[in-house]
Write a protein that holds these residues in place. Structure first.
Motif, mmCIF file in Angstrom:
data_model
loop_
_atom_site.group_PDB
_atom_site.id
_atom_site.type_symbol
_atom_site.label_atom_id
_atom_site.label_comp_id
_atom_site.label_asym_id
_atom_site.label_seq_id
_atom_site.Cartn_x
_atom_site.Cartn_y
_atom_site.Cartn_z
ATOM 1 N N ASP A 49 1.230 -5.332 24.291
ATOM 2 C CA ASP A 49 0.338 -5.911 23.265
ATOM 3 C C ASP A 49 0.491 -7.435 23.256
ATOM 4 O O ASP A 49 -0.477 -8.168 23.016
ATOM 5 C CB ASP A 49 0.675 -5.397 21.854
ATOM 6 C CG ASP A 49 0.739 -3.885 21.748
ATOM 7 O OD1 ASP A 49 0.268 -3.199 22.671
ATOM 8 O OD2 ASP A 49 1.269 -3.398 20.734
ATOM 9 N N GLN A 52 -1.390 -8.764 26.096
ATOM 10 C CA GLN A 52 -2.833 -8.745 25.779
ATOM 11 C C GLN A 52 -3.184 -9.938 24.893
ATOM 12 O O GLN A 52 -4.191 -10.610 25.102
ATOM 13 C CB GLN A 52 -3.201 -7.434 25.091
ATOM 14 C CG GLN A 52 -4.687 -7.352 24.743
ATOM 15 C CD GLN A 52 -5.096 -6.010 24.178
ATOM 16 O OE1 GLN A 52 -4.410 -5.001 24.345
ATOM 17 N NE2 GLN A 52 -6.233 -5.984 23.493
ATOM 18 N N PRO A 59 -7.787 -5.062 28.009
ATOM 19 C CA PRO A 59 -7.953 -3.612 27.871
ATOM 20 C C PRO A 59 -8.806 -3.060 29.010
ATOM 21 O O PRO A 59 -9.650 -3.782 29.541
ATOM 22 C CB PRO A 59 -8.676 -3.451 26.530
ATOM 23 C CG PRO A 59 -9.000 -4.805 26.033
ATOM 24 C CD PRO A 59 -8.348 -5.825 26.907
ATOM 25 N N THR A 63 -12.742 0.011 26.531
ATOM 26 C CA THR A 63 -11.750 0.171 25.462
ATOM 27 C C THR A 63 -11.916 -0.959 24.440
ATOM 28 O O THR A 63 -12.217 -2.090 24.807
ATOM 29 C CB THR A 63 -10.320 0.103 26.065
ATOM 30 O OG1 THR A 63 -10.228 1.086 27.078
ATOM 31 C CG2 THR A 63 -9.252 0.353 25.009
ATOM 32 N N LEU A 69 -1.260 0.517 21.144
ATOM 33 C CA LEU A 69 -1.218 1.587 22.129
ATOM 34 C C LEU A 69 -0.703 2.906 21.572
ATOM 35 O O LEU A 69 -0.638 3.898 22.309
ATOM 36 C CB LEU A 69 -0.337 1.156 23.310
ATOM 37 C CG LEU A 69 -0.809 -0.111 24.029
ATOM 38 C CD1 LEU A 69 0.221 -0.552 25.070
ATOM 39 C CD2 LEU A 69 -2.164 0.124 24.690
ATOM 40 N N ALA A 96 -5.373 3.793 24.481
ATOM 41 C CA ALA A 96 -5.547 2.669 25.417
ATOM 42 C C ALA A 96 -5.762 1.376 24.634
ATOM 43 O O ALA A 96 -5.816 0.282 25.213
ATOM 44 C CB ALA A 96 -6.726 2.944 26.350
ATOM 45 N N GLU A 128 4.154 5.597 23.302
ATOM 46 C CA GLU A 128 4.073 4.685 24.448
ATOM 47 C C GLU A 128 5.336 4.718 25.304
ATOM 48 O O GLU A 128 5.274 4.812 26.533
ATOM 49 C CB GLU A 128 3.765 3.263 23.972
ATOM 50 C CG GLU A 128 3.768 2.206 25.057
ATOM 51 C CD GLU A 128 2.615 2.291 26.059
ATOM 52 O OE1 GLU A 128 1.647 3.025 25.819
ATOM 53 O OE2 GLU A 128 2.713 1.612 27.099
ATOM 54 N N THR A 132 5.734 6.635 28.961
ATOM 55 C CA THR A 132 6.077 5.740 30.076
ATOM 56 C C THR A 132 7.367 6.185 30.751
ATOM 57 O O THR A 132 7.447 6.257 31.984
ATOM 58 C CB THR A 132 6.230 4.288 29.560
ATOM 59 O OG1 THR A 132 4.992 3.885 28.984
ATOM 60 C CG2 THR A 132 6.590 3.336 30.675
ATOM 61 N N THR A 269 1.472 1.739 35.959
ATOM 62 C CA THR A 269 1.133 1.345 34.582
ATOM 63 C C THR A 269 0.482 2.549 33.924
ATOM 64 O O THR A 269 -0.302 3.268 34.552
ATOM 65 C CB THR A 269 0.141 0.172 34.513
ATOM 66 O OG1 THR A 269 -1.048 0.539 35.202
ATOM 67 C CG2 THR A 269 0.718 -1.078 35.119
ATOM 68 N N ARG A 271 -1.417 2.557 30.951
ATOM 69 C CA ARG A 271 -2.653 2.368 30.184
ATOM 70 C C ARG A 271 -3.914 2.689 30.991
ATOM 71 O O ARG A 271 -4.870 3.247 30.457
ATOM 72 C CB ARG A 271 -2.695 0.905 29.717
ATOM 73 C CG ARG A 271 -3.724 0.607 28.676
ATOM 74 C CD ARG A 271 -3.671 -0.871 28.365
ATOM 75 N NE ARG A 271 -4.395 -1.188 27.158
ATOM 76 C CZ ARG A 271 -4.572 -2.428 26.719
ATOM 77 N NH1 ARG A 271 -4.059 -3.444 27.370
ATOM 78 N NH2 ARG A 271 -5.257 -2.656 25.624
ATOM 79 N N LYS A 278 -2.786 11.472 31.501
ATOM 80 C CA LYS A 278 -2.033 11.311 30.252
ATOM 81 C C LYS A 278 -1.903 12.658 29.535
ATOM 82 O O LYS A 278 -0.865 12.950 28.927
ATOM 83 C CB LYS A 278 -2.714 10.279 29.361
ATOM 84 C CG LYS A 278 -2.710 8.872 29.980
ATOM 85 C CD LYS A 278 -3.481 7.904 29.108
ATOM 86 C CE LYS A 278 -3.606 6.538 29.769
ATOM 87 N NZ LYS A 278 -4.492 5.617 29.049
#
Ligand SMILES: NC(=O)c1ccc[n+]([C@@H]2O[C@H](COP(=O)([O-])OP(=O)(O)OC[C@H]3O[C@@H](n4cnc5c(N)ncnc54)[C@H](OP(=O)(O)O)[C@@H]3O)[C@@H](O)[C@H]2O)c1
Length: 333
Positions: A49, A52, A59, A63, A69, A96, A128, A132, A269, A271, A278
């Motif tokens: 985040d 971002q 994103p 998205t 997330l 996402a 998250e 991961t 990754t 996302r 997922k």
């Protein structure tokens, strides 16, 4: 369950510092096919985040630009074709984007029940890092019981999760972290040996602790010279998994030991992965990890929570690296 037409969300006014996170009124999103609308109780903060917000991690196409997330909360509307969930169900969900808000939409397949014994704010910081760690340490890294595991950034949200899961599944666990206090936290979570990288050379410690054999799996978020140094202390048939490059992704690496030790270098990754991937990870977590959470054998480490509108202060804390574990935003309740 009446849903307002507009909601408060935290948007990134423009790329920049934590002060760029500002409260705005946005239309409450509507769930599309196979999606649910969640009335958010709490949202997790993650280092992606921050990237971002800095304009370094856009994103995925389609998205929302609202960051966030992961959330916990209550399902208040169902999109077409959703099965397995009802209005009123309390869930945590991997997103996402869009978590820093009073409402968000999530693919139904990325929702999981609140693990028994967890408060909603604790459940918000689970998805998250657990998705991961599972997909990188156990799926890609193929960590097995009886093997050894090294995680860099052991006191991070990712690290505190990786230490506990690797230990719970029978690995011998090593972690690096940047202070004595962070190292103590790593050993309290189950690490067999934590290495303060400001005081000790992790390569020498790992070689010493493994009688020169090296570790089987490395989870790395640091990059830079950690990559050749980790390769130096990996065992034959070892797996090195990159999930971030806090010290840069461009490095000089001698591939000779990759060949002679038959190493695997990989990474991913989360996302940008397809919803089906997922969903598959969610299924494995529900089967293998949710019982451990319910039994209290692993737990999210919640360092601090902030009100939604103080997301900037939460980001500033994360960037100071003063935290151990996770940071949350409390949206209601
Ligand atoms: N690939 C994926 O799918 C994925 C998903 C989620 C997160 N990630 C990445 O995983 C990492 C951890 O995420 P998080 O949310 O758990 O973050 P976090 O809690 O903020 O942890 C980052 C940790 O990295 C260490 N660190 C920071 N800058 C460093 C530097 N320059 N050199 C060495 N260590 C440094 C800090 O610990 P010390 O004080 O010990 O240095 C800090 O605890 C982030 O880089 C994030 O982008 C990747």
């Amino acid at each position: 369950m009446s849903v307002p037409e507009y909601m408060t969300a935290m948007e990134i006014a423009q790329p920049g510092g934590p002060e760029m996170l500002r409260p705005v009124l946005r239309p409450t999103p509507k769930p599309g096919p196979d999606e649910v609308l969640i009335e958010v109780t709490a949202a997790g903060i993650n280092r992606p985040d921050v990237l971002q917000r800095l304009g370094k991690y856009d994103p995925p196409p389609g998205t929302t630009d609202i960051p966030g997330l992961e959330v916990s909360g209550r399902i208040v509307a169902l999109g077409a074709g959703v099965s397995g969930w009802e209005k009123g169900d309390r869930v945590c969900a991997l997103l996402a984007g869009g978590g820093y808000a009073e409402y968000c939409v999530a693919p139904a397949s990325q929702c999981l029940p609140i693990p028994d014994g967890l408060k909603l704010v604790e459940a918000a910081v689970v998805p998250e890092t657990f998705f991961t760690v599972w997909s990188n340490v156990f799926d890609r890294g193929r960590l097995q019981s009886g093997e050894s595991f090294l995680v860099h950034g052991g006191s991070s949200g990712i690290g505190t999760t990786a230490i506990q899961l690797a230990k719970a599944f029978g690995a011998r666990v090593f972690a690096t972290a940047g202070s004595a206090e962070k190292c103590r936290a790593c050993t309290e979570l189950g690490a067999d040996r934590a290495i303060d990288y400001r005081e000790e050379d992790f390569v020498a410690v790992i070689k010493d602790m493994t009688d020169g054999k090296g570790v089987d799996v490395v989870l790395d978020m640091v990059g830079g010279d950690y990559i050749p140094r980790s390769i130096d202390c990996m065992a034959v048939e070892g797996r090195h998994v990159s999930i971030a490059f806090l010290q840069g992704g461009k490095v000089t690496v001698d591939f000779f030991p990759v060949m002679t030790k038959r190493l695997t270098l990989t990474g991913s990754t989360l996302r940008a992965r397809p919803i089906a991937d997922k969903a598959a990870i969610a299924g494995r977590l529900r089967e293998k990890v949710w019982p451990l959470l319910a039994a209290g054998r692993v737990r999210p480490v919640l360092h601090q929570s902030f009100p939604l509108t103080e997301a900037g202060a939460a980001h500033a804390l994360m960037e100071s690296s003063g935290h151990i574990g996770k940071i949350a935003l409390k949206v209601r309740g």
